[in-house]
Design a protein around this motif. Structure first.
Motif, PDB file in Angstrom:
ATOM      1  N   PHE A 129       0.839  -1.198   0.000  1.00  0.00           N
ATOM      2  CA  PHE A 129       0.000   0.000   0.000  1.00  0.00           C
ATOM      3  C   PHE A 129       0.881   1.257   0.000  1.00  0.00           C
ATOM      4  CE2 PHE A 129      -3.391   2.454   2.642  1.00  0.00           C
ATOM      5  CZ  PHE A 129      -3.824   3.109   1.501  1.00  0.00           C
ATOM      6  N   LYS A 130       1.897   1.262   0.833  1.00  0.00           N
ATOM      7  CA  LYS A 130       2.788   2.418   0.900  1.00  0.00           C
ATOM      8  C   LYS A 130       3.550   2.619  -0.404  1.00  0.00           C
ATOM      9  CE  LYS A 130       3.304   2.110   5.922  1.00  0.00           C
ATOM     10  NZ  LYS A 130       4.220   1.814   7.056  1.00  0.00           N
ATOM     11  N   LYS A 131       3.879   1.542  -1.085  1.00  0.00           N
ATOM     12  CA  LYS A 131       4.529   1.661  -2.395  1.00  0.00           C
ATOM     13  C   LYS A 131       3.588   2.324  -3.395  1.00  0.00           C
ATOM     14  CE  LYS A 131       7.780  -2.207  -2.046  1.00  0.00           C
ATOM     15  NZ  LYS A 131       8.180  -3.533  -2.583  1.00  0.00           N
ATOM     16  N   HIS A 132       2.316   1.959  -3.352  1.00  0.00           N
ATOM     17  CA  HIS A 132       1.339   2.585  -4.236  1.00  0.00           C
ATOM     18  C   HIS A 132       1.190   4.079  -3.937  1.00  0.00           C
ATOM     19  CE1 HIS A 132       0.147  -1.530  -5.265  1.00  0.00           C
ATOM     20  NE2 HIS A 132      -0.543  -1.033  -6.269  1.00  0.00           N
ATOM     21  N   ILE A 133       1.187   4.424  -2.660  1.00  0.00           N
ATOM     22  CA  ILE A 133       1.074   5.829  -2.280  1.00  0.00           C
ATOM     23  C   ILE A 133       2.249   6.625  -2.843  1.00  0.00           C
ATOM     24  CG2 ILE A 133       1.100   7.455  -0.350  1.00  0.00           C
ATOM     25  CD1 ILE A 133      -0.394   5.311   1.295  1.00  0.00           C
ATOM     26  N   ALA A 134       3.460   6.093  -2.683  1.00  0.00           N
ATOM     27  CA  ALA A 134       4.645   6.775  -3.208  1.00  0.00           C
ATOM     28  C   ALA A 134       4.586   6.882  -4.723  1.00  0.00           C
ATOM     29  CB  ALA A 134       5.904   6.025  -2.773  1.00  0.00           C
ATOM     30  N   PHE A 135       4.092   5.836  -5.369  1.00  0.00           N
ATOM     31  CA  PHE A 135       3.993   5.828  -6.828  1.00  0.00           C
ATOM     32  C   PHE A 135       2.941   6.830  -7.300  1.00  0.00           C
ATOM     33  CE2 PHE A 135       2.708   3.812 -10.914  1.00  0.00           C
ATOM     34  CZ  PHE A 135       3.955   3.758 -11.519  1.00  0.00           C
ATOM     35  N   ALA A 136       1.849   6.935  -6.575  1.00  0.00           N
ATOM     36  CA  ALA A 136       0.820   7.920  -6.915  1.00  0.00           C
ATOM     37  C   ALA A 136       1.363   9.334  -6.793  1.00  0.00           C
ATOM     38  CB  ALA A 136      -0.400   7.732  -6.013  1.00  0.00           C
ATOM     39  N   ARG A 137       2.140   9.592  -5.760  1.00  0.00           N
ATOM     40  CA  ARG A 137       2.764  10.912  -5.615  1.00  0.00           C
ATOM     41  C   ARG A 137       3.732  11.179  -6.767  1.00  0.00           C
ATOM     42  NH1 ARG A 137       1.786  13.771  -1.266  1.00  0.00           N
ATOM     43  NH2 ARG A 137       1.149  12.798   0.709  1.00  0.00           N
ATOM     44  N   LYS A 138       4.498  10.178  -7.122  1.00  0.00           N
ATOM     45  CA  LYS A 138       5.475  10.327  -8.201  1.00  0.00           C
ATOM     46  C   LYS A 138       4.818  10.800  -9.486  1.00  0.00           C
ATOM     47  CE  LYS A 138       8.442   7.338 -11.053  1.00  0.00           C
ATOM     48  NZ  LYS A 138       8.989   5.958 -11.190  1.00  0.00           N
ATOM     49  N   HIS A 139       3.612  10.278  -9.763  1.00  0.00           N
ATOM     50  CA  HIS A 139       2.929  10.590 -11.016  1.00  0.00           C
ATOM     51  C   HIS A 139       1.768  11.576 -10.834  1.00  0.00           C
ATOM     52  CE1 HIS A 139       5.122   7.782 -13.559  1.00  0.00           C
ATOM     53  NE2 HIS A 139       5.066   6.908 -12.574  1.00  0.00           N
ATOM     54  N   ASN A 140       1.600  12.085  -9.604  1.00  0.00           N
ATOM     55  CA  ASN A 140       0.524  13.033  -9.309  1.00  0.00           C
ATOM     56  C   ASN A 140      -0.833  12.485  -9.732  1.00  0.00           C
ATOM     57  OD1 ASN A 140      -0.568  15.439  -8.310  1.00  0.00           O
ATOM     58  ND2 ASN A 140      -0.463  16.431 -10.305  1.00  0.00           N
ATOM     59  N   LEU A 141      -1.104  11.259  -9.314  1.00  0.00           N
ATOM     60  CA  LEU A 141      -2.362  10.592  -9.634  1.00  0.00           C
ATOM     61  C   LEU A 141      -3.067  10.167  -8.343  1.00  0.00           C
ATOM     62  CD1 LEU A 141      -1.197   8.325 -12.599  1.00  0.00           C
ATOM     63  CD2 LEU A 141      -2.755  10.281 -12.753  1.00  0.00           C
ATOM     64  N   PRO A 142      -4.396  10.101  -8.360  1.00  0.00           N
ATOM     65  CA  PRO A 142      -5.134   9.693  -7.162  1.00  0.00           C
ATOM     66  C   PRO A 142      -5.075   8.187  -6.929  1.00  0.00           C
ATOM     67  CG  PRO A 142      -6.651  10.138  -8.944  1.00  0.00           C
ATOM     68  CD  PRO A 142      -5.297  10.526  -9.450  1.00  0.00           C
ATOM     69  N   LEU A 143      -5.316   7.808  -5.678  1.00  0.00           N
ATOM     70  CA  LEU A 143      -5.359   6.400  -5.274  1.00  0.00           C
ATOM     71  C   LEU A 143      -6.782   5.869  -5.330  1.00  0.00           C
ATOM     72  CD1 LEU A 143      -3.189   6.649  -2.050  1.00  0.00           C
ATOM     73  CD2 LEU A 143      -2.564   5.301  -4.055  1.00  0.00           C
ATOM     74  N   ILE A 144      -6.923   4.623  -5.735  1.00  0.00           N
ATOM     75  CA  ILE A 144      -8.187   3.905  -5.614  1.00  0.00           C
ATOM     76  C   ILE A 144      -7.974   2.886  -4.503  1.00  0.00           C
ATOM     77  CG2 ILE A 144      -9.717   2.220  -6.664  1.00  0.00           C
ATOM     78  CD1 ILE A 144      -8.098   5.169  -8.511  1.00  0.00           C
ATOM     79  N   VAL A 145      -8.614   3.105  -3.350  1.00  0.00           N
ATOM     80  CA  VAL A 145      -8.294   2.370  -2.129  1.00  0.00           C
ATOM     81  C   VAL A 145      -9.376   1.341  -1.812  1.00  0.00           C
ATOM     82  CG1 VAL A 145      -7.788   2.552   0.327  1.00  0.00           C
ATOM     83  CG2 VAL A 145      -7.006   4.336  -1.239  1.00  0.00           C
ATOM     84  N   HIS A 146      -8.936   0.111  -1.634  1.00  0.00           N
ATOM     85  CA  HIS A 146      -9.782  -1.024  -1.260  1.00  0.00           C
ATOM     86  C   HIS A 146      -9.595  -1.281   0.237  1.00  0.00           C
ATOM     87  CE1 HIS A 146     -11.170  -5.348  -1.570  1.00  0.00           C
ATOM     88  NE2 HIS A 146     -10.314  -5.467  -0.574  1.00  0.00           N
ATOM     89  N   VAL A 147     -10.697  -1.415   0.953  1.00  0.00           N
ATOM     90  CA  VAL A 147     -10.648  -1.742   2.383  1.00  0.00           C
ATOM     91  C   VAL A 147     -11.678  -2.834   2.657  1.00  0.00           C
ATOM     92  CG1 VAL A 147     -10.815  -0.893   4.743  1.00  0.00           C
ATOM     93  CG2 VAL A 147     -10.081   0.660   2.932  1.00  0.00           C
ATOM     94  N   ARG A 148     -11.220  -3.953   3.209  1.00  0.00           N
ATOM     95  CA  ARG A 148     -12.174  -5.006   3.555  1.00  0.00           C
ATOM     96  C   ARG A 148     -11.837  -5.577   4.918  1.00  0.00           C
ATOM     97  NH1 ARG A 148     -14.573  -9.795  -0.397  1.00  0.00           N
ATOM     98  NH2 ARG A 148     -16.327 -10.334   0.966  1.00  0.00           N
ATOM     99  N   ASP A 149     -12.862  -5.685   5.753  1.00  0.00           N
ATOM    100  CA  ASP A 149     -12.688  -6.165   7.114  1.00  0.00           C
ATOM    101  C   ASP A 149     -12.568  -7.685   7.170  1.00  0.00           C
ATOM    102  OD1 ASP A 149     -12.762  -3.699   8.547  1.00  0.00           O
ATOM    103  OD2 ASP A 149     -14.917  -3.585   8.208  1.00  0.00           O
ATOM    104  N   ALA A 150     -12.090  -8.168   8.287  1.00  0.00           N
ATOM    105  CA  ALA A 150     -11.903  -9.596   8.502  1.00  0.00           C
ATOM    106  C   ALA A 150     -13.241 -10.318   8.629  1.00  0.00           C
ATOM    107  CB  ALA A 150     -11.075  -9.824   9.760  1.00  0.00           C
ATOM    108  N   LYS A 151     -13.222 -11.622   8.394  1.00  0.00           N
ATOM    109  CA  LYS A 151     -14.426 -12.432   8.592  1.00  0.00           C
ATOM    110  C   LYS A 151     -14.798 -12.496  10.070  1.00  0.00           C
ATOM    111  CE  LYS A 151     -13.225 -15.381   4.655  1.00  0.00           C
ATOM    112  NZ  LYS A 151     -12.836 -16.737   4.213  1.00  0.00           N
ATOM    113  N   ASN A 152     -13.788 -12.479  10.926  1.00  0.00           N
ATOM    114  CA  ASN A 152     -13.971 -12.568  12.364  1.00  0.00           C
ATOM    115  C   ASN A 152     -14.364 -11.195  12.923  1.00  0.00           C
ATOM    116  OD1 ASN A 152     -13.864 -12.946  15.110  1.00  0.00           O
ATOM    117  ND2 ASN A 152     -11.728 -13.640  15.157  1.00  0.00           N
ATOM    118  N   ALA A 153     -15.553 -11.104  13.475  1.00  0.00           N
ATOM    119  CA  ALA A 153     -16.059  -9.821  13.990  1.00  0.00           C
ATOM    120  C   ALA A 153     -15.246  -9.305  15.167  1.00  0.00           C
ATOM    121  CB  ALA A 153     -17.519  -9.978  14.401  1.00  0.00           C
ATOM    122  N   GLU A 154     -14.438 -10.163  15.792  1.00  0.00           N
ATOM    123  CA  GLU A 154     -13.621  -9.719  16.913  1.00  0.00           C
ATOM    124  C   GLU A 154     -12.384  -8.951  16.451  1.00  0.00           C
ATOM    125  OE1 GLU A 154     -12.753 -13.079  19.348  1.00  0.00           O
ATOM    126  OE2 GLU A 154     -14.857 -13.467  19.853  1.00  0.00           O
TER     127      GLU A 154
END
Length: 291
Positions: A129-154
């Motif tokens: 993820f951090k590599k993508h952030i640095a790469f997005a800055r390098k090219h001045n492009l926005p990030l498309i961010v995926h976030v998914r929670d665990a199956k375990n509710a705890e």
């Protein structure tokens, strides 16, 4: 214009009728952002974007592609590749002029192995993820961010891990723009992302009856009520997550009209007016010229 800010039209799910699906999208005067998940699907996204007006591409390595593991998603199953981020390869794709964003990147606890192997995989995702952030800055492009929670509710919400990385990035390097793809978090999380300068993408999930998740009280519609329209994007994640009207079948990008209709009804506003706002948001985030 009808906006699908996140779809996977290059995926194998469309191998037999991709041209027909594209023709239907064209007939509805659409903007499409075709999102890559690893090297080959990123290249295919760029190829499709090169062939059609108002089709664009986003390139990157999905978090679940960074660790080899079995993935079952709706009617599809595959083994993720354990692919590394090849900066030179993605540099070459950006030179084509078809790329408007970096991703799909982010963090995913849902598809990682259990136990220590999962912890190792998740730490690798953070590095990716951090590599993508640095790469997005390098090219001045926005990030498309995926976030998914665990199956375990705890397990703690994956959003908290994303906030930690984005907020640290903000402190060290300033604002980084992007969109939270297929947002399914709560109102507080939505406002935190907006405070960081991000847009929120809403897809077919918002049309599901009383849809929240184990971390959310209420529904996604409550989130829509609580955030400014100027921070909303519409999407499908096709071929996944068909809107309620088409649920159980393959999703197609033009089905985003169901998402627009739902939001317009919720906001008690004209559909065309909402489409104008969404189009402006899309152009603003991805630095596309305004008409």
């Amino acid at each position: 214009m009808l906006i699908d800010s996140h779809c996977h039209l290059q995926f194998q799910a469309y191998s037999e009728d991709r041209k027909e699906v594209i023709e239907k999208c064209l007939s509805k005067d659409m903007f499409l952002n075709i999102v890559g998940t690893q090297k080959d699907t990123s290249k295919k996204a760029v190829d499709l974007a090169s062939a059609y007006e108002n089709f664009y591409a986003t390139v990157g390595v999905h978090p679940i592609q960074h660790t080899a593991t079995a993935v079952i998603e709706e009617n599809t199953s595959f083994i993720s590749r354990g692919e590394e981020f090849d900066e030179d390869f993605f540099d070459d794709l950006i030179v084509t002029g078809q790329v408007i964003g970096i991703g799909e990147t982010g963090l995913d606890k849902y598809h990682i192995p259990e136990g220590e192997a999962g912890n190792i995989a998740f730490e690798k995702q953070k590095i990716l993820f951090k590599k993508h952030i640095a790469f997005a800055r390098k090219h001045n492009l926005p990030l498309i961010v995926h976030v998914r929670d665990a199956k375990n509710a705890e397990e703690s919400s994956t959003h908290e891990d994303v906030f930690e990385i984005l907020e640290e990035e903000w402190k060290e390097n300033g604002n980084i723009k992007g969109v939270l793809h297929c947002f399914t978090g709560n109102i507080e999380q939505a406002k935190r992302y907006i405070d960081l300068g991000f847009y929120l993408g809403f897809g077919g999930v918002i049309t599901y009856p009383n849809k929240g998740n184990k971390y959310v009280n209420g529904s996604l519609a409550d989130v829509i009520d609580s955030i400014p329209l100027e921070k909303i994007l519409t999407e499908t994640d096709a071929p996944y997550l068909s809107p309620q009207k088409y649920r159980g079948g393959r999703c197609e990008p033009w089905m985003v009209e169901e998402v627009v209709d739902f939001i317009a009804e919720r906001k008690e506003m004209d559909v065309d007016k909402l489409n104008d706002i969404i189009e402006n948001n899309f152009r603003e985030l991805f630095s596309l010229s305004l008409l």
